[in-house]
Motif scaffolding. Structure first.
Motif, mmCIF file in Angstrom:
data_model
loop_
_atom_site.group_PDB
_atom_site.id
_atom_site.type_symbol
_atom_site.label_atom_id
_atom_site.label_comp_id
_atom_site.label_asym_id
_atom_site.label_seq_id
_atom_site.Cartn_x
_atom_site.Cartn_y
_atom_site.Cartn_z
ATOM 1 N N LYS A 116 5.423 3.919 -1.053
ATOM 2 C CA LYS A 116 6.107 2.759 -1.573
ATOM 3 C C LYS A 116 5.782 1.473 -0.620
ATOM 4 O O LYS A 116 5.620 0.526 -1.299
ATOM 5 C CB LYS A 116 7.702 2.870 -1.218
ATOM 6 C CG LYS A 116 8.237 3.958 -2.020
ATOM 7 C CD LYS A 116 9.583 4.155 -1.759
ATOM 8 C CE LYS A 116 10.409 5.076 -2.770
ATOM 9 N NZ LYS A 116 11.626 5.337 -2.406
ATOM 10 N N PHE A 117 5.362 1.504 0.787
ATOM 11 C CA PHE A 117 5.112 0.324 1.189
ATOM 12 C C PHE A 117 3.757 -0.227 0.730
ATOM 13 O O PHE A 117 3.419 -1.392 0.437
ATOM 14 C CB PHE A 117 4.753 0.833 2.689
ATOM 15 C CG PHE A 117 4.104 -0.450 3.761
ATOM 16 C CD1 PHE A 117 5.207 -1.398 4.109
ATOM 17 C CD2 PHE A 117 2.840 -0.310 3.917
ATOM 18 C CE1 PHE A 117 4.300 -2.651 4.735
ATOM 19 C CE2 PHE A 117 2.526 -1.372 4.611
ATOM 20 C CZ PHE A 117 3.109 -2.424 5.376
ATOM 21 N N VAL A 118 2.653 0.736 0.520
ATOM 22 C CA VAL A 118 1.306 0.412 0.089
ATOM 23 C C VAL A 118 1.668 -0.313 -1.275
ATOM 24 O O VAL A 118 0.799 -1.190 -1.912
ATOM 25 C CB VAL A 118 0.656 1.700 -0.135
ATOM 26 C CG1 VAL A 118 -0.779 1.380 -0.742
ATOM 27 C CG2 VAL A 118 0.144 1.899 1.518
ATOM 28 N N LYS A 119 2.423 0.361 -2.298
ATOM 29 C CA LYS A 119 2.501 -0.387 -3.679
ATOM 30 C C LYS A 119 3.093 -1.876 -3.287
ATOM 31 O O LYS A 119 2.758 -2.697 -4.143
ATOM 32 C CB LYS A 119 3.389 0.598 -4.404
ATOM 33 C CG LYS A 119 2.912 1.714 -4.867
ATOM 34 C CD LYS A 119 3.920 2.403 -5.842
ATOM 35 C CE LYS A 119 3.194 3.693 -6.200
ATOM 36 N NZ LYS A 119 4.231 4.454 -7.165
ATOM 37 N N GLU A 120 3.986 -1.844 -2.447
ATOM 38 C CA GLU A 120 4.594 -3.425 -2.265
ATOM 39 C C GLU A 120 3.453 -4.253 -1.897
ATOM 40 O O GLU A 120 3.379 -5.537 -2.045
ATOM 41 C CB GLU A 120 5.842 -3.507 -1.324
ATOM 42 C CG GLU A 120 6.435 -4.644 -1.252
ATOM 43 C CD GLU A 120 6.877 -5.403 -2.500
ATOM 44 O OE1 GLU A 120 7.463 -6.492 -2.634
ATOM 45 O OE2 GLU A 120 7.159 -4.566 -3.510
ATOM 46 N N VAL A 121 2.686 -3.730 -0.962
ATOM 47 C CA VAL A 121 1.667 -4.579 -0.264
ATOM 48 C C VAL A 121 0.888 -5.047 -1.679
ATOM 49 O O VAL A 121 0.185 -6.055 -1.489
ATOM 50 C CB VAL A 121 0.762 -3.811 0.723
ATOM 51 C CG1 VAL A 121 -0.737 -4.547 1.232
ATOM 52 C CG2 VAL A 121 1.637 -3.751 2.185
ATOM 53 N N GLY A 122 0.401 -4.090 -2.435
ATOM 54 C CA GLY A 122 -0.448 -4.423 -3.493
ATOM 55 C C GLY A 122 -0.100 -5.439 -4.334
ATOM 56 O O GLY A 122 -0.487 -6.179 -4.888
ATOM 57 N N ARG A 123 1.481 -5.367 -4.654
ATOM 58 C CA ARG A 123 2.093 -6.239 -5.475
ATOM 59 C C ARG A 123 2.174 -7.782 -4.542
ATOM 60 O O ARG A 123 1.755 -8.693 -5.456
ATOM 61 C CB ARG A 123 3.497 -5.993 -5.552
ATOM 62 C CG ARG A 123 4.194 -6.860 -6.613
ATOM 63 C CD ARG A 123 5.872 -6.525 -6.447
ATOM 64 N NE ARG A 123 6.648 -7.003 -5.418
ATOM 65 C CZ ARG A 123 6.759 -8.349 -5.235
ATOM 66 N NH1 ARG A 123 6.431 -9.256 -5.887
ATOM 67 N NH2 ARG A 123 7.303 -8.490 -3.751
ATOM 68 N N ILE A 124 2.096 -7.755 -3.663
ATOM 69 C CA ILE A 124 2.170 -9.040 -2.762
ATOM 70 C C ILE A 124 0.608 -9.419 -2.951
ATOM 71 O O ILE A 124 0.358 -10.750 -3.108
ATOM 72 C CB ILE A 124 2.739 -8.947 -1.427
ATOM 73 C CG1 ILE A 124 4.130 -8.726 -1.452
ATOM 74 C CG2 ILE A 124 2.313 -10.210 -0.722
ATOM 75 C CD1 ILE A 124 4.866 -8.413 -0.126
ATOM 76 N N ALA A 125 -0.212 -8.734 -2.656
ATOM 77 C CA ALA A 125 -1.675 -9.055 -2.643
ATOM 78 C C ALA A 125 -2.015 -9.588 -3.938
ATOM 79 O O ALA A 125 -2.972 -10.744 -4.141
ATOM 80 C CB ALA A 125 -2.672 -7.773 -2.079
ATOM 81 N N GLU A 126 -1.671 -9.006 -5.149
ATOM 82 C CA GLU A 126 -1.924 -9.650 -6.376
ATOM 83 C C GLU A 126 -1.321 -10.925 -6.532
ATOM 84 O O GLU A 126 -2.062 -11.781 -7.140
ATOM 85 C CB GLU A 126 -1.398 -8.801 -7.471
ATOM 86 C CG GLU A 126 -2.226 -7.583 -7.868
ATOM 87 C CD GLU A 126 -3.813 -7.917 -8.311
ATOM 88 O OE1 GLU A 126 -3.670 -8.735 -9.325
ATOM 89 O OE2 GLU A 126 -4.648 -7.561 -7.681
ATOM 90 N N ILE A 127 -0.139 -11.225 -6.213
ATOM 91 C CA ILE A 127 0.448 -12.550 -6.280
ATOM 92 C C ILE A 127 -0.295 -13.500 -5.459
ATOM 93 O O ILE A 127 -0.509 -14.843 -6.029
ATOM 94 C CB ILE A 127 2.060 -12.508 -5.779
ATOM 95 C CG1 ILE A 127 2.631 -11.779 -6.879
ATOM 96 C CG2 ILE A 127 2.633 -13.869 -5.745
ATOM 97 C CD1 ILE A 127 4.188 -11.273 -6.347
#
Length: 80
Positions: A29-40
Motif C-alpha cells: 500500500k505504501f509503495v502504491k501511494e509513493v507511485g501515485r505521488i511520483a506520477e503527480i
C-alpha cells in the motif's frame, strides 16, 4: 528525517530511506501511494519492497546528483 545522503560508485549523490511495515500488504500500500505521488510530481524514485519493508532511493538522473525536487519528493513521501 531518516533519509541518508549517499553516493554511488560514480560519486553521484542520492538520498535513501528504509521504511518498515507489519506485513506485505502494508508495504505494498505504501509503495502504491509513493507511485501515485511520483506520477503527480513527475519525479520517479527507485523502489524496492517486500514483506514488511520498502526502500526508497531518490536522485535526479539528469544532473547525476541531488536537486531541490528530490527533497520535496522525500518530504511528501514522509507524509504518507
Amino acid at each position: 528525517d531518516g533519509w541518508d545522503v549517499l553516493k554511488d560508485e560514480h560519486n553521484n549523490y542520492f538520498i535513501k530511506k528504509n521504511f518498515k511495515f507489519k506485513d506485505f500488504v502494508g508495504s505494498e500500500k505504501f509503495v502504491k501511494e509513493v507511485g501515485r505521488i511520483a506520477e503527480i510530481e513527475n519525479h520517479h524514485p527507485d523502489i524496492s519492497f517486500g514483506w514488511g519493508y520498502a526502500n526508497i532511493k531518490i536522485s535526479t538522473h539528469a544532473i547525476k546528483g541531488l536537486a531541490e525536487s528530490d527533497f520535496v519528493l522525500a518530504a511528501k513521501i514522509d507524509k504518507i
